[in-house]
Write a protein that holds these residues in place. Structure first.
Motif, PDB file in Angstrom:
ATOM      1  N   ASN A 135       0.210  -0.538  10.883  1.00  0.00           N
ATOM      2  CA  ASN A 135      -1.208  -0.830  10.748  1.00  0.00           C
ATOM      3  C   ASN A 135      -1.909  -0.359  12.015  1.00  0.00           C
ATOM      4  N   LYS A 136      -3.221  -0.197  11.921  1.00  0.00           N
ATOM      5  CA  LYS A 136      -3.992   0.336  13.048  1.00  0.00           C
ATOM      6  C   LYS A 136      -5.241  -0.483  13.277  1.00  0.00           C
ATOM      7  N   ASN A 190       6.392  -6.090   1.790  1.00  0.00           N
ATOM      8  CA  ASN A 190       6.116  -6.686   3.106  1.00  0.00           C
ATOM      9  C   ASN A 190       4.661  -6.461   3.480  1.00  0.00           C
ATOM     10  N   PRO A 191       4.025  -7.485   4.039  1.00  0.00           N
ATOM     11  CA  PRO A 191       2.630  -7.290   4.465  1.00  0.00           C
ATOM     12  C   PRO A 191       2.562  -6.356   5.681  1.00  0.00           C
ATOM     13  N   LEU A 192       1.389  -5.752   5.873  1.00  0.00           N
ATOM     14  CA  LEU A 192       1.179  -4.946   7.071  1.00  0.00           C
ATOM     15  C   LEU A 192       1.052  -5.877   8.281  1.00  0.00           C
ATOM     16  N   PRO A 193       1.476  -5.422   9.453  1.00  0.00           N
ATOM     17  CA  PRO A 193       1.324  -6.271  10.633  1.00  0.00           C
ATOM     18  C   PRO A 193      -0.150  -6.522  10.941  1.00  0.00           C
ATOM     19  N   ILE A 194      -0.423  -7.718  11.435  1.00  0.00           N
ATOM     20  CA  ILE A 194      -1.787  -8.039  11.872  1.00  0.00           C
ATOM     21  C   ILE A 194      -1.988  -7.393  13.248  1.00  0.00           C
ATOM     22  N   VAL A 195      -2.980  -6.527  13.341  1.00  0.00           N
ATOM     23  CA  VAL A 195      -3.195  -5.729  14.558  1.00  0.00           C
ATOM     24  C   VAL A 195      -4.567  -6.024  15.124  1.00  0.00           C
ATOM     25  N   SER A 196      -4.622  -6.164  16.460  1.00  0.00           N
ATOM     26  CA  SER A 196      -5.895  -6.338  17.154  1.00  0.00           C
ATOM     27  C   SER A 196      -5.920  -5.450  18.391  1.00  0.00           C
ATOM     28  N   GLY A 252       0.791  -1.221   0.000  1.00  0.00           N
ATOM     29  CA  GLY A 252       0.000   0.000   0.000  1.00  0.00           C
ATOM     30  C   GLY A 252       0.820   1.265   0.000  1.00  0.00           C
ATOM     31  N   SER A 253       2.131   1.143   0.175  1.00  0.00           N
ATOM     32  CA  SER A 253       3.006   2.331   0.195  1.00  0.00           C
ATOM     33  C   SER A 253       3.757   2.418  -1.134  1.00  0.00           C
ATOM     34  N   PRO A 254       3.595   3.477  -1.920  1.00  0.00           N
ATOM     35  CA  PRO A 254       4.285   3.591  -3.226  1.00  0.00           C
ATOM     36  C   PRO A 254       5.755   3.954  -3.053  1.00  0.00           C
TER      37      PRO A 254
END
Length: 338
Positions: A154-155, A83-89, A19-21
């Protein structure tokens, strides 16, 4: 004539978060006046410029074809690692009673060795840990921003709903005389709630909002109210001071002969008043220890009142009246001297 191929640079390999160019291509990508064709075109802002922005959804290898002004062609390649975004909860929404604290965040909140930033931070004990303690005074939406070891961010959001405490009133402190009772509790009375009074001694009911209390000694009663919908708890205390009764000492039951008198009662207490009934046969019916000379057996009742507290006590004494013996006189007799 043999012309040289154009010098081409697709740039160094890049690493981005999804998602980041990122701009690709060299400095420059090719000679001035060249034309450019990047492939694949997916994820590129423009496939025909020297330095397009790339935002692929997966790691991609981009090839740039450069054609110079002599129509000579050369190519170069660059890899964009994604790289994928971190999984956030941030955890599920929670219910909280005002003035309480609660731990928020997921299990886990983010990947190992990530950094955390919660907002708003004002009602958190520590806004930079994965599972902070929250103590909001109003319902609050918390946002956690997680940055993993790749620098990807990530948020997530969760809500702490703050419930007010139930209304509670144990009533005003009061004083009662020993053996008397008083109605505890106050207004307003909480609805949809349960009630618990402690200690139990002297109470007519420990689960009513307004029970009667008749403690034997001065007692602090605690009313705990639990809201049946939110389980929030509130409490209040009332002191019931137990005042002692006056002595009202009438003395033991006594017999007298008719015509005699006897003192009943005991020594006076300065702050107390005395009323004897009936007043018949008494020297004074408003003192602590009058003389009694009834003509018939009489039960005297004493009411002694403490004028400072209003507490009173009643006692009685029986004065039994015995008749005099019957005296018999015979006729005169004549005797001789010896």
């Amino acid at each position: 004539t043999v012309l040289p191929l154009p010098i081409v640079s697709a740039g160094t390999d890049k690493t981005i978060c999804i998602g980041s160019p990122v701009a690709i291509g060299g400095s420059p990508t090719g000679p001035a006046g060249s034309t450019y064709v990047w492939s694949p075109g997916a994820g590129l802002s423009n496939a025909t410029i020297a330095n397009p922005n790339a935002s692929p959804v997966a790691t991609s290898t981009y090839i740039v074809k450069v054609t110079d002004s002599n129509t000579c062609v050369n190519r170069d390649t660059v890899v964009v690692n994604v790289n994928p975004l971190p999984i956030v909860s941030a955890g599920g929404d929670l219910q909280l009673c005002i003035n309480d604290t609660i731990s928020i965040g997921g299990v886990p909140t983010g990947p190992l060795n990530s950094t955390y930033s919660w907002s708003p931070a004002s009602s958190l004990v520590n806004a930079t840990v994965s599972n902070p303690l929250a103590l909001p005074t109003i319902t609050t939406n918390y946002i956690v921003t997680v940055t993993d070891t790749n620098g990807c961010v990530n948020k997530d959001t969760m809500t702490v709903n703050v419930n007010v405490l139930p209304v509670v009133s144990a009533g005003a402190n009061r004083s009662i005389c020993f053996t008397d009772s008083t109605l505890l509790g106050g207004s307003p009375i909480a609805v949809n709630s349960s009630f618990s009074w402690t200690p139990l001694s002297g109470l007519g009911s420990a689960t009513m909002p307004m029970p009667f209390a008749s403690p034997a000694i001065t007692t602090d009663y605690i009313l705990t109210v639990t809201d049946n919908l939110t389980t929030c708890v509130n409490s209040d205390t009332v002191r019931v001071e137990v005042l002692p009764l006056p002595g009202a000492i009438t003395g033991p039951a006594v017999p007298i002969c008719i015509g005699d008198s006897i003192q009943i009662g005991s020594a006076a207490v300065l702050t107390n008043t005395y009323v004897w009934t009936p007043s018949t046969g008494l020297s004074n019916d408003s003192i602590s220890n009058p003389f009694a000379n009834p003509t018939v057996t009489t039960t005297y009742v004493l009411k002694e009142t403490n004028t400072l507290t209003g507490c009173f006590k009643i006692d009685s004494v029986v004065v039994t009246v015995n008749p005099l013996p019957l005296a018999t006189v015979t006729t005169a007799q004549t005797i001789c001297l010896l």
